[in-house]
Motif scaffolding. Structure first.
Motif, short mmCIF file in Angstrom:
data_model
loop_
_atom_site.label_atom_id
_atom_site.label_comp_id
_atom_site.label_asym_id
_atom_site.label_seq_id
_atom_site.Cartn_x
_atom_site.Cartn_y
_atom_site.Cartn_z
N PHE A 8 0.86 -1.17 0.00
CA PHE A 8 0.00 0.00 0.00
C PHE A 8 0.90 1.23 0.00
O PHE A 8 1.67 1.44 0.93
CB PHE A 8 -0.90 0.02 1.23
N LEU A 9 0.82 2.00 -1.07
CA LEU A 9 1.58 3.24 -1.18
C LEU A 9 0.60 4.39 -0.95
O LEU A 9 -0.38 4.54 -1.69
CB LEU A 9 2.25 3.34 -2.54
N ALA A 10 0.86 5.19 0.08
CA ALA A 10 -0.05 6.27 0.45
C ALA A 10 0.21 7.50 -0.40
O ALA A 10 1.35 7.91 -0.61
CB ALA A 10 0.10 6.62 1.93
N THR A 11 -0.86 8.12 -0.87
CA THR A 11 -0.75 9.38 -1.60
C THR A 11 -0.29 10.48 -0.66
O THR A 11 -0.11 10.27 0.53
CB THR A 11 -2.10 9.74 -2.24
N SER A 12 -0.10 11.67 -1.18
CA SER A 12 0.42 12.78 -0.39
C SER A 12 -0.68 13.45 0.43
O SER A 12 -1.87 13.36 0.11
CB SER A 12 1.06 13.81 -1.32
N ILE A 13 -0.24 14.14 1.48
CA ILE A 13 -1.14 15.00 2.24
C ILE A 13 -1.54 16.22 1.42
O ILE A 13 -2.72 16.60 1.37
CB ILE A 13 -0.48 15.43 3.56
#
Length: 530
Positions: A448-453
């Motif tokens: 799981f690669l989290a997108t940016s804030i």
């Protein structure tokens, strides 16, 4: 410069920034100031306004303690923070309740000017698996109250852990709404994968973002950052954000850096501009010091000789081991992806030999139900179209194929079928299975690669880049470039990643939604929609 002199210069370049503290790191980090009485102590400080403008934080929890953090600054964007450059005693309290009716621990710690008046109160001897509340006071001013917690005992039977994966918070490109949403989640901890700040100078006027005209929401103060004072001020600007402060105060964090805490795409002792290594290391040393000053890190991470020990491990009862990596400090320089011999060379590494052995040993431990690799950049080997060609990134594990193959091969050989990776950097969500690139390996793990804030502004959702990446990356399940974070919910039977997105970050109070959820069943690698 001959080899001997160059090696000596490299060593001394790190010492120049840190030699004053090498023998006193433990004293500088000591929680109890009673044994320290420097001659230049400012014993009775007075402030015209609150010195707690940068908030409070906790981090690196263990079963018996954690680090409590704050940094004094009455004028955050002024060099020196508006604080008299003398050591200042600050009182702290740890309580069993948010009203501080039952104070369990209290003491005094010194905020040293050499460390930007940052405090790192490292506690131990607490009860495992329970919440605590903390605050600081100095000169008649009281900080906000923070909530933290200890981890369960290493052998405790644990059925669930919930944590958020987030990072890439470009101050210029959006509100930090995602951090406010994270603050409102019932979490056990937060993993920040990196890019806490961005080092560049703001560009005035209109520029291009996502193929559209874009104007900064808010601007950085000052030029491109190089000096310790520059980095301190940039952290102060980011930490002045109320949403970020709320997330820090809500739960303990595990942090690690990526590239922008120093300079874009740096690798080991080299930057992307061709700066001589001995000169770049001077900048890197100052960036490392500023990072330590501004993060809730243990004294084990205290910078020494221009180096920080950031890879480490945390055990959440018998449910999960968290392996926190450092994929910047030990990596080989990036190479042209067309040079396949170099891309695949076993002489190149993204983590270095020592860290790789440490990781492999940790993954071989059969005690935890799950292993989570918490790192910076994608392990998934994603490909997309660019200028009519199919390309992949030189700055991710895809640019270090031998490292990638060794890790996935090790996971496969172990055969536990219980490893999940969590990372970020790409400014978009990815949910992907992980397979070997040069063999019919079957699914080995998932990521799981989290997108940016906020980096990348509002985004477009499933855009053209997403479509071509899905087309050329057969094991990629889903991707979007909307902003947000990944909420991870791990039980004994499943590891679930909930990819949260915001409809906008260029306006405040964006609407949060659960975009897609995938689960990995214990013992059966591969993502399934949940």
């Amino acid at each position: 410069m001959d080899n001997f002199n160059r090696r000596r210069f490299l060593a001394l370049s790190g010492l120049s920034a840190f030699g004053a503290w090498m023998g006193t790191a433990s004293l500088a980090a000591r929680a109890d100031a009673s044994a320290l009485n420097p001659r230049n102590l400012l014993a009775s400080p007075r402030f015209a306004s609150s010195p707690f403008t940068l908030g409070v934080a906790s981090g690196d929890p263990s079963p018996d303690g954690m680090v409590l953090w704050t940094r004094l600054a009455t004028e955050p964007l002024v060099f020196g923070g508006g604080i008299t450059p003398r050591p200042i005693p600050v009182q702290w309290q740890l309580a069993a309740d948010d009203g501080f009716r039952r104070v369990l621990r209290q003491g005094s710690a010194l905020a040293h000017p050499e460390l930007g008046h940052a405090l790192h109160v490292e506690l131990q001897g607490l009860e495992p698996g329970r919440p605590y509340w903390y605050r600081f006071t100095v000169g008649g001013h009281e900080s906000a109250v923070g909530r933290t917690c200890t981890l369960p005992a290493a052998t405790a039977q644990v059925d669930r852990v919930r944590f958020a994966v987030a990072g890439c918070q470009h101050f210029e490109e959006g509100h930090f709404t995602g951090w406010r949403c994270i603050a409102e989640e019932p979490l056990d901890f937060v993993f920040h994968y990196g890019d806490y700040i961005y080092e560049g100078e703001s560009q005035p006027g209109v520029r291009r973002m996502n193929g559209q005209p874009f104007t900064n929401l808010r601007n950085h103060v000052g030029p491109q950052i190089y000096t310790l004072d520059d980095y301190r001020r940039r952290y102060a600007q980011y930490k002045s954000d109320a949403d970020l402060q709320a997330a820090h105060a809500a739960a303990p964090w595990f942090v690690t850096f990526d590239d922008h805490e120093v300079d874009n795409n740096w690798a080991g002792a080299e930057d992307q501009d061709g700066t001589p290594s001995e000169v770049f290391l001077l900048r890197r040393a100052q960036a490392f010091q500023a990072y330590y000053e501004n993060m809730p890190l243990r004294r084990s991470a205290f910078p020494v000789s221009g180096h920080m020990q950031l890879y480490r491990r945390a055990r959440y009862g018998n449910l999960m081991d968290l392996h926190l990596l450092d994929t910047r400090q030990y990596r080989s320089k990036q190479v042209d992806m067309a040079a396949r011999e170099q891309v695949e060379s076993p002489a190149r590494s993204i983590v270095g030999a020592q860290q790789e052995r440490w990781l492999f040993d940790g993954l071989a431990d059969a005690a935890p139900r799950w292993h989570t690799i918490a790192h910076q950049v994608s392990l998934g080997n994603y490909a997309r179209e660019k200028d009519g060609q199919v390309v992949s990134s030189d700055d991710q594990w895809s640019g270090y194929l031998d490292s990638r193959r060794r890790l996935l091969g090790h996971i496969q050989t172990l055969g536990f079928n219980n490893v999940v990776a969590a990372c970020g950097d790409a400014h978009r969500h990815y949910a992907s299975d992980l397979v070997q690139d040069n063999a019919d390996s079957g699914v080995i793990s998932s990521e799981f690669l989290a997108t940016s804030i906020s980096s990348g502004a509002d985004g477009q959702g499933v855009d053209a880049m997403a479509r071509t990446t899905l087309q050329h990356s057969p094991h990629l399940k889903a991707t979007t470039d909307k902003r947000g974070y990944v909420l991870c919910d791990v039980t004994r039977d499943a590891w679930v990643g909930d990819m949260k997105t915001l409809d906008q970050v260029m306006q405040p109070d964006g609407k949060l939604e659960s975009w897609k959820r995938y689960a990995v069943a214990h013992g059966r690698p591969g993502l399934q929609e949940a």
